[in-house]
Design an enzyme around this catalytic site. Structure first.
Site, PDB file in Angstrom:
ATOM      1  N   PRO A  20      19.607  70.627  -4.019  1.00  0.00           N
ATOM      2  CA  PRO A  20      20.335  69.356  -4.103  1.00  0.00           C
ATOM      3  C   PRO A  20      21.072  69.278  -5.431  1.00  0.00           C
ATOM      4  O   PRO A  20      20.479  69.508  -6.488  1.00  0.00           O
ATOM      5  CB  PRO A  20      19.225  68.304  -4.014  1.00  0.00           C
ATOM      6  CG  PRO A  20      17.994  69.015  -4.493  1.00  0.00           C
ATOM      7  CD  PRO A  20      18.151  70.444  -4.093  1.00  0.00           C
ATOM      8  N   MET A  21      22.371  68.981  -5.399  1.00  0.00           N
ATOM      9  CA  MET A  21      23.184  68.911  -6.617  1.00  0.00           C
ATOM     10  C   MET A  21      24.088  67.696  -6.546  1.00  0.00           C
ATOM     11  O   MET A  21      24.906  67.578  -5.628  1.00  0.00           O
ATOM     12  CB  MET A  21      24.007  70.194  -6.783  1.00  0.00           C
ATOM     13  CG  MET A  21      23.162  71.437  -7.035  1.00  0.00           C
ATOM     14  SD  MET A  21      24.144  72.969  -7.118  1.00  0.00           S
ATOM     15  CE  MET A  21      24.399  73.295  -5.358  1.00  0.00           C
ATOM     16  N   CYS A 103      14.587  66.402 -12.184  1.00  0.00           N
ATOM     17  CA  CYS A 103      15.831  66.029 -12.857  1.00  0.00           C
ATOM     18  C   CYS A 103      15.535  65.502 -14.258  1.00  0.00           C
ATOM     19  O   CYS A 103      14.706  64.602 -14.419  1.00  0.00           O
ATOM     20  CB  CYS A 103      16.576  64.976 -12.045  1.00  0.00           C
ATOM     21  SG  CYS A 103      18.151  64.502 -12.792  1.00  0.00           S
ATOM     22  N   LYS A 142       9.866  68.955  -5.468  1.00  0.00           N
ATOM     23  CA  LYS A 142      10.626  69.881  -6.312  1.00  0.00           C
ATOM     24  C   LYS A 142      10.361  69.498  -7.766  1.00  0.00           C
ATOM     25  O   LYS A 142      10.594  68.353  -8.164  1.00  0.00           O
ATOM     26  CB  LYS A 142      12.122  69.814  -6.005  1.00  0.00           C
ATOM     27  CG  LYS A 142      12.953  70.844  -6.770  1.00  0.00           C
ATOM     28  CD  LYS A 142      14.417  70.811  -6.342  1.00  0.00           C
ATOM     29  CE  LYS A 142      15.205  71.948  -6.978  1.00  0.00           C
ATOM     30  NZ  LYS A 142      15.303  71.827  -8.440  1.00  0.00           N
ATOM     31  N   HIS A 174      11.350  74.902 -10.095  1.00  0.00           N
ATOM     32  CA  HIS A 174      12.409  75.355 -10.996  1.00  0.00           C
ATOM     33  C   HIS A 174      11.714  76.037 -12.174  1.00  0.00           C
ATOM     34  O   HIS A 174      10.963  75.400 -12.913  1.00  0.00           O
ATOM     35  CB  HIS A 174      13.248  74.168 -11.467  1.00  0.00           C
ATOM     36  CG  HIS A 174      14.447  74.568 -12.276  1.00  0.00           C
ATOM     37  ND1 HIS A 174      15.581  73.799 -12.337  1.00  0.00           N
ATOM     38  CD2 HIS A 174      14.704  75.657 -13.046  1.00  0.00           C
ATOM     39  CE1 HIS A 174      16.478  74.399 -13.117  1.00  0.00           C
ATOM     40  NE2 HIS A 174      15.954  75.521 -13.565  1.00  0.00           N
TER      41      HIS A 174
END
Length: 337
Positions: A20-21, A103, A142, A174
């Site tokens: 997702p970006m 994020c 995530k 990540h």
């Protein structure tokens, strides 16, 4: 349980996905990306619970059926709100819901969203439990390998174990820490070193979990190497700037990658439909600039479609014809006697 694809390359279940970006993995991009590979999992941009509950649901949630399998990534930290939005996502037709715990931007930190939640594994577990209770589709997480003063492997393992007690079994990791003070989101994608071994260690220590790795993976060869260690690979900006990577991954399923020009021919009716809806051409063509990355003439293709250079669908068709001619000339050139 996560829907796992049969991995003939490694003879075990595996998964390839596109991260997702924000501002990048829009509906237009996802429709385009799906044409390269029917197997990869696509993600929405991160959507906050507040935007769904109090905003325009259709604007945030609508998608084309061709995008499936599609995951909605949620940003939030209120279990009740996350549960409600997960139920809305299931009713809207999403295949899966993912909670963003990675994020690092100031904006999401101020709203207690994203990577800062790694410092509160019990709260994340409460959120995941509420989301799972609300839906039948899979709920995943995530996250980063660490943040700030919680950078050790043991810190990450404690986070995963705490969340996994809810029954969540799919973790997208990540492989960088996030430094929430002092680095911008862009710097947090580049400056902290990749620590792939931490993710491999997690899979070794918790073999029952489905562990998907994210961060710095840019080629098919790197993807194959990662699949020797973990269950899945999530690609980020590399899959955006060079979307044909997704087509090359078809070989993992022992299938032939599609032709770039065939992909564009399939995409043209979609562009025409979007234009008829009033969408500016530039917001669609920006997603296809990397189609011919690494090929002769790729720069001219990008120039033809950038900014206001392409004003109509005919301009896109002309650019495609010229690109085809350039590639033909590059592959059929010869030296005269």
């Amino acid at each position: 349980m996560t829907d796992k694809l049969e991995n003939k390359f490694l003879d075990k279940p595996f998964r390839i996905s596109v991260a997702p970006m924000m501002d990048w993995t829009t509906r237009d991009y996802r429709v385009f990306a799906r044409l390269f590979n029917p197997h990869v999992w696509l993600y929405s941009e991160m959507v906050t619970t507040g935007a769904i509950i109090h905003g325009d649901k259709a604007r945030h949630l609508d998608f084309n059926t061709s995008e499936q399998p599609l995951v909605l990534q949620l940003g939030g930290s209120n279990p009740k709100d996350l549960a409600l939005c997960s139920k809305i996502a299931q009713d809207w037709g999403y295949s899966e819901v993912n909670l963003n715990v990675g994020c690092p931007s100031d904006r999401v930190q101020n709203n207690k969203i994203g990577a800062c939640l790694m410092a509160e594994p019990e709260l994340v577990a409460e959120c995941i439990a509420a989301m799972q209770h609300a839906v039948d589709i899979p709920v995943t997480v995530k996250h980063r390998i660490g943040i700030d003063d919680q950078q050790t492997y043991e810190d990450m393992l404690n986070f995963v174990d705490t969340v996994a007690q809810t029954g969540c079994n799919h973790f997208i990791v990540h492989a960088r820490i996030a430094l929430l003070k002092g680095l911008s989101p862009k710097e947090n994608r580049e400056i902290p070193p990749l620590r792939y071994n931490d993710v491999y260690h997690l899979k070794q220590d918790r073999p029952h979990l489905f562990v998907e790795i994210n961060g710095g993976i840019q080629t098919l060869q790197q993807t194959q190497e990662q699949l020797q260690q973990v269950d899945g690979v999530m690609m980020g900006r590399a899959a955006y700037h060079d979307p044909y990577m997704l087509a090359q991954c078809m070989t993992l399923w022992q299938q032939t990658p599609p032709d770039r020009f065939d992909i564009m021919q399939q995409f043209m009716p979609y562009i025409e439909r979007r234009l008829s809806e009033g969408a500016p051409l530039s917001i669609i063509t920006r997603h296809i600039l990397g189609l011919f990355q690494h090929l002769p003439g790729a720069r001219k293709w990008r120039q033809a479609l950038s900014g206001n250079n392409a004003k109509t669908l005919a301009d896109v068709e002309q650019a495609l014809t010229e690109m085809q001619e350039r590639l033909y000339a590059a592959t059929h050139c010869f030296v005269a006697d």
